[in-house]
Scaffold this motif. Structure first.
Motif, mmCIF file in Angstrom:
data_model
loop_
_atom_site.group_PDB
_atom_site.id
_atom_site.type_symbol
_atom_site.label_atom_id
_atom_site.label_comp_id
_atom_site.label_asym_id
_atom_site.label_seq_id
_atom_site.Cartn_x
_atom_site.Cartn_y
_atom_site.Cartn_z
ATOM 1 N N ASP A 181 0.804 -1.224 0.000
ATOM 2 C CA ASP A 181 0.000 0.000 0.000
ATOM 3 C C ASP A 181 0.836 1.273 0.000
ATOM 4 O OD1 ASP A 181 -2.599 -1.192 0.070
ATOM 5 O OD2 ASP A 181 -2.238 -1.727 2.158
ATOM 6 N N ARG A 182 2.067 1.198 0.520
ATOM 7 C CA ARG A 182 2.916 2.389 0.595
ATOM 8 C C ARG A 182 4.351 2.002 0.269
ATOM 9 N NH1 ARG A 182 1.153 2.639 5.750
ATOM 10 N NH2 ARG A 182 3.317 2.853 6.440
ATOM 11 N N ALA A 195 4.172 -1.390 -10.990
ATOM 12 C CA ALA A 195 2.931 -2.051 -10.587
ATOM 13 C C ALA A 195 1.775 -1.794 -11.547
ATOM 14 C CB ALA A 195 2.555 -1.590 -9.181
ATOM 15 N N GLY A 196 2.074 -1.470 -12.800
ATOM 16 C CA GLY A 196 0.997 -1.247 -13.752
ATOM 17 C C GLY A 196 0.086 -0.123 -13.306
ATOM 18 N N MET A 197 -1.238 -0.339 -13.442
ATOM 19 C CA MET A 197 -2.187 0.684 -13.035
ATOM 20 C C MET A 197 -2.125 0.960 -11.537
ATOM 21 S SD MET A 197 -3.658 2.130 -15.546
ATOM 22 C CE MET A 197 -4.688 3.109 -14.448
ATOM 23 N N GLY A 198 -1.581 0.020 -10.756
ATOM 24 C CA GLY A 198 -1.433 0.237 -9.320
ATOM 25 C C GLY A 198 -0.334 1.217 -8.973
ATOM 26 N N THR A 199 0.442 1.627 -9.961
ATOM 27 C CA THR A 199 1.549 2.547 -9.708
ATOM 28 C C THR A 199 1.047 3.888 -9.175
ATOM 29 O OG1 THR A 199 2.918 1.490 -11.414
ATOM 30 C CG2 THR A 199 3.467 3.767 -10.802
ATOM 31 N N THR A 200 -0.063 4.385 -9.718
ATOM 32 C CA THR A 200 -0.564 5.701 -9.321
ATOM 33 C C THR A 200 -0.940 5.741 -7.847
ATOM 34 O OG1 THR A 200 -1.345 6.141 -11.564
ATOM 35 C CG2 THR A 200 -2.316 7.442 -9.810
ATOM 36 N N ALA A 201 -1.468 4.629 -7.304
ATOM 37 C CA ALA A 201 -1.819 4.600 -5.883
ATOM 38 C C ALA A 201 -0.579 4.736 -5.007
ATOM 39 C CB ALA A 201 -2.562 3.308 -5.555
ATOM 40 N N LEU A 202 0.550 4.248 -5.499
ATOM 41 C CA LEU A 202 1.792 4.329 -4.733
ATOM 42 C C LEU A 202 2.544 5.621 -4.999
ATOM 43 C CD1 LEU A 202 2.896 0.654 -5.411
ATOM 44 C CD2 LEU A 202 2.244 1.569 -3.189
ATOM 45 N N LEU A 203 2.415 6.129 -6.228
ATOM 46 C CA LEU A 203 3.097 7.360 -6.632
ATOM 47 C C LEU A 203 2.062 8.280 -7.273
ATOM 48 C CD1 LEU A 203 6.270 5.760 -8.302
ATOM 49 C CD2 LEU A 203 6.091 6.672 -5.963
ATOM 50 N N PRO A 204 1.340 9.062 -6.488
ATOM 51 C CA PRO A 204 0.225 9.859 -7.013
ATOM 52 C C PRO A 204 0.616 10.843 -8.107
ATOM 53 C CG PRO A 204 0.130 9.745 -4.617
ATOM 54 C CD PRO A 204 1.445 9.163 -5.020
ATOM 55 N N ASP A 205 1.883 11.248 -8.171
ATOM 56 C CA ASP A 205 2.293 12.196 -9.207
ATOM 57 C C ASP A 205 2.511 11.536 -10.566
ATOM 58 O OD1 ASP A 205 2.190 14.296 -7.432
ATOM 59 O OD2 ASP A 205 4.320 14.185 -6.922
#
Length: 343
Positions: A181-182, A195-205
């Motif tokens: 998650d972090r 992490a594919g589409m999950g990248t944005t959740a970890l790196l919001p920018d």
């Protein structure tokens, strides 16, 4: 590899083709690597044709992407040797096929004004209808024209993922099946988020755009025509289609459109119907194949169509946004991540 106090450590979040190849490149460079993978359910590489050639990405206005694809394609033979199993290669060359005069003109303009910059004349041959069907005898008599592109091959994406996992284990990489998650949850000197589409959740920018696509897997039975020996990339009345050989079958793809949401991986009837109709239009004998799988995946794209491979801060790197090109661009991505880690 057993880490020592002086061995640098890398955590890779994401166990798809991009994350796995970056992890293997880092391990080969002397890093102690841990991979944190959320599982195959959301992995874009699970729903892929596995084409390696660059020309399929050579659309007008995408010259930078075509050049990057060509650079990465040239690195794949070395990676196949590193992975250690040539069975992952399912085709070595591609046929680009047009079914109408308009489709033929579209391919001709690509060949003359886009492809010619990246592929030598000795690797690209214009073919008349009879010559196209001589390459693949099961192609429809509706074929208008085509091109033979040498070296534009394909891999079995499922077998590739399996062999990468084995190569990682042999290199001493530790694999953890867990959702992160972090970024600060993982202990390491450096962290790569792939992490594919999950990248944005970890790196919001990091801004990513989801694109949904269906593929079909057709299985040959005893009544069926043989599996094609080439990748067949067809233009059917303005629509793009690919037929990719696999052991005992064919992968048919792929649609591409904006999903209802980034977790919408349900195949839609319209997309499946279009793929089947175009597939049997190009190769009528596929009617006798069995439908083995209908799947949809979410491809993580970027705002400009180019992958995002860069350092975020002193500890964090990102490799994401590859869209429909994750497998073909994996070697050049791994090389750039290795260079960033080196200095």
């Amino acid at each position: 590899m057993t880490p020592t106090d002086s061995t640098p450590t890398l955590a890779v979040i994401g166990g798809g083709v991009i994350g796995s190849m970056c992890a293997l490149a880092a391990a080969d460079a002397g890093w102690h690597v841990d991979v944190y993978d959320a599982g195959p359910e959301i992995r874009a590489a699970e729903v892929a044709g596995g084409m390696l050639g660059s020309l399929g990405e050579g659309h007008p206005g995408e010259g930078d992407l075509l050049a990057l694809s060509a650079e990465s394609t040239a690195l794949w033979p070395g990676w196949i040797d590193r992975i250690g199993d040539r069975a992952i290669v399912t085709a070595r060359d591609s046929l680009f096929v047009a079914t109408t005069a308009a489709d033929g003109e579209y391919l001709r303009q690509l060949a003359d004004f886009v492809w010619a910059e990246q592929i030598g004349a000795d690797r690209l041959t214009a073919l008349r209808p009879r010559e196209v069907r001589a390459q693949e005898t099961a192609l429809s008599t509706r074929v208008h024209s085509g091109y033979l592109a040498l070296g534009e091959g394909a891999l079995d994406n499922g077998l590739l993922l399996s062999r990468l996992r084995a190569a990682l284990a042999d290199a001493g990489v530790h694999w953890h099946r867990i959702h992160i998650d972090r970024v600060d949850e993982v202990p390491a000197d450096q962290v790569l988020v792939a992490a594919g589409m999950g990248t944005t959740a970890l790196l919001p920018d990091v801004s990513l755009i989801p694109a949904k696509g269906e593929i079909l897997r057709l299985a040959r039975n005893r009544h069926s025509i043989p599996v094609p020996t080439h990748v067949v990339r067809a233009r059917v009345e303005g629509r793009n289609l690919y037929l990719v050989p696999r052991a005992g079958g064919v992968v048919v793809g792929a649609t591409q459109y904006e999903p209802v949401d980034a977790d919408d991986r349900r195949p839609q009837a319209g997309g499946v119907a279009d793929l089947l109709a175009d597939a049997v239009e190009v190769m009528p004998g596929l009617r006798t194949y069995d439908v083995a799988e209908v799947a949809a995946g979410i491809r993580p794209g970027s705002t400009d169509g180019m992958p995002i491979v860069e350092r975020i801060d002193d500890r964090t790197l990102v490799a994401a946004g590859h869209g429909r090109n994750g497998i073909v661009l994996a070697p050049v991505t791994a090389a750039r991540i290795a260079a960033l880690l080196a200095g």
